[in-house]
Enzyme design. Sequence first.
Site, PDB file in Angstrom:
ATOM      1  N   TYR A  45       0.837  -1.197   0.000  1.00 59.05           N
ATOM      2  CA  TYR A  45       0.000   0.000   0.000  1.00 59.05           C
ATOM      3  C   TYR A  45       0.876   1.252   0.000  1.00 59.05           C
ATOM      4  O   TYR A  45       1.597   1.520   0.964  1.00 59.05           O
ATOM      5  CB  TYR A  45      -0.914   0.031   1.219  1.00 59.05           C
ATOM      6  CG  TYR A  45      -1.889  -1.123   1.320  1.00 59.05           C
ATOM      7  CD1 TYR A  45      -2.208  -1.900   0.211  1.00 59.05           C
ATOM      8  CD2 TYR A  45      -2.497  -1.439   2.532  1.00 59.05           C
ATOM      9  CE1 TYR A  45      -3.105  -2.949   0.319  1.00 59.05           C
ATOM     10  CE2 TYR A  45      -3.399  -2.483   2.639  1.00 59.05           C
ATOM     11  CZ  TYR A  45      -3.694  -3.246   1.529  1.00 59.05           C
ATOM     12  OH  TYR A  45      -4.585  -4.284   1.637  1.00 59.05           O
ATOM     13  N   PRO A  93     -15.939  -4.344   2.520  1.00 56.95           N
ATOM     14  CA  PRO A  93     -17.292  -4.787   2.877  1.00 56.95           C
ATOM     15  C   PRO A  93     -18.374  -3.818   2.411  1.00 56.95           C
ATOM     16  O   PRO A  93     -19.570  -4.152   2.469  1.00 56.95           O
ATOM     17  CB  PRO A  93     -17.238  -4.859   4.412  1.00 56.95           C
ATOM     18  CG  PRO A  93     -16.218  -3.822   4.784  1.00 56.95           C
ATOM     19  CD  PRO A  93     -15.174  -3.911   3.707  1.00 56.95           C
ATOM     20  N   LEU A  94     -17.962  -2.645   1.936  1.00 54.33           N
ATOM     21  CA  LEU A  94     -18.915  -1.675   1.383  1.00 54.33           C
ATOM     22  C   LEU A  94     -18.823  -1.611  -0.141  1.00 54.33           C
ATOM     23  O   LEU A  94     -19.267  -0.646  -0.763  1.00 54.33           O
ATOM     24  CB  LEU A  94     -18.670  -0.289   1.992  1.00 54.33           C
ATOM     25  CG  LEU A  94     -18.926  -0.220   3.502  1.00 54.33           C
ATOM     26  CD1 LEU A  94     -18.568   1.149   4.047  1.00 54.33           C
ATOM     27  CD2 LEU A  94     -20.387  -0.555   3.812  1.00 54.33           C
ATOM     28  N   GLY A  95     -18.260  -2.667  -0.734  1.00 50.90           N
ATOM     29  CA  GLY A  95     -18.229  -2.741  -2.184  1.00 50.90           C
ATOM     30  C   GLY A  95     -17.470  -1.602  -2.836  1.00 50.90           C
ATOM     31  O   GLY A  95     -17.863  -1.132  -3.898  1.00 50.90           O
ATOM     32  N   GLY A 126     -17.355   1.421  -2.090  1.00 53.30           N
ATOM     33  CA  GLY A 126     -18.184   2.614  -2.168  1.00 53.30           C
ATOM     34  C   GLY A 126     -19.558   2.372  -2.749  1.00 53.30           C
ATOM     35  O   GLY A 126     -20.491   3.148  -2.509  1.00 53.30           O
TER      36      GLY A 126
END
Length: 325
Positions: A50, A197-199, A201
């Site tokens: 990262y 887990p929120l795709g 966005g």
Amino acid sequence: MKLNQTRRIGLGCMNLSHAYGKPSSPEQASKLLNLALDLGYNHFDTAAFYGLGTNEQLIGDAVAHRRNEYFLASKCVLVPDENGKRSLDGRPERIRQTCEQALRRLKTDFIDLYYLHRYDKKVPLEDSVGAMAELVAAGKIGAIGLSEVSADTLRRANAVHPISAVQTEYSLWTRNADIAVMDTCAELGASVVAFSPLGRGYLTGTLTDVTRLADSDIRRKMPRFSEDNYAKNLLLLEPLKQVANNHNVSMAEVALAWVLQRAEHIVAIPGTSSETHLKTNFKAQSIRLSKAEWQLLNDAINDQKVHGARYSEAAQADVDTEQFA
């Protein structure tokens, strides 16, 4: 601290340095990381790749003085080559080198959970996991994890050394772990760490125009985020919006609650650069969906209904996780 002792919502730190357009400034990121600890977050997830090491450095600079307050996870194997390009290197000597570099950047002498970011199939898995086991024995890491692997790979690795966690993309619109990894983790006593887990966005309902994404945003190369596919995917969100309105919370909170209610051994690590979203994401732990609400969402948004693959062919080549037919 062990992973099963952390809060069920942790913080994925990648987007503070990498992947989604212009990164946060060091000052902004430091403020957010310290706020996360103040709010009760106690699990930070990073990786050598990262920001080409800058994400680990950021965490070291920002919160190393509060090291006893958080469970620290990082990753090796997915690393930049000599030209700064994405590469896989699962050789034992490179794993040891990457760990030493991570410890220096993170300003610590111990990483609680260290993952093989990807399975480098050019190197025997047993050799890569064996090198990680040596790091455990040397007291440099506390536990071993795997990222984006199949159930068979997990079993092979676990035969060398107990695997504490498998990190995998998991959300309403990405369910590959349901094929086999979810149950295998439960059988072996490993946690499932759900990234994105929120795709990325999508499940927040706030990303409505993908043409406005920065040129450097990794979603530009993801088929689900193509203009045509994304327009179709947006049509699937109405039930999520309705359930969120019923609870008087954000769509993101409901999407996270759905993930946590999927199984008790799941931990979610949404990333954000927004202090507001940092706060609301953490609140998702207190939301309880009814069985009917959970099933409604389960049926409304899933791999069979979503348009487009989650990765490009090039990115998918590095992923070992099972795929739906």
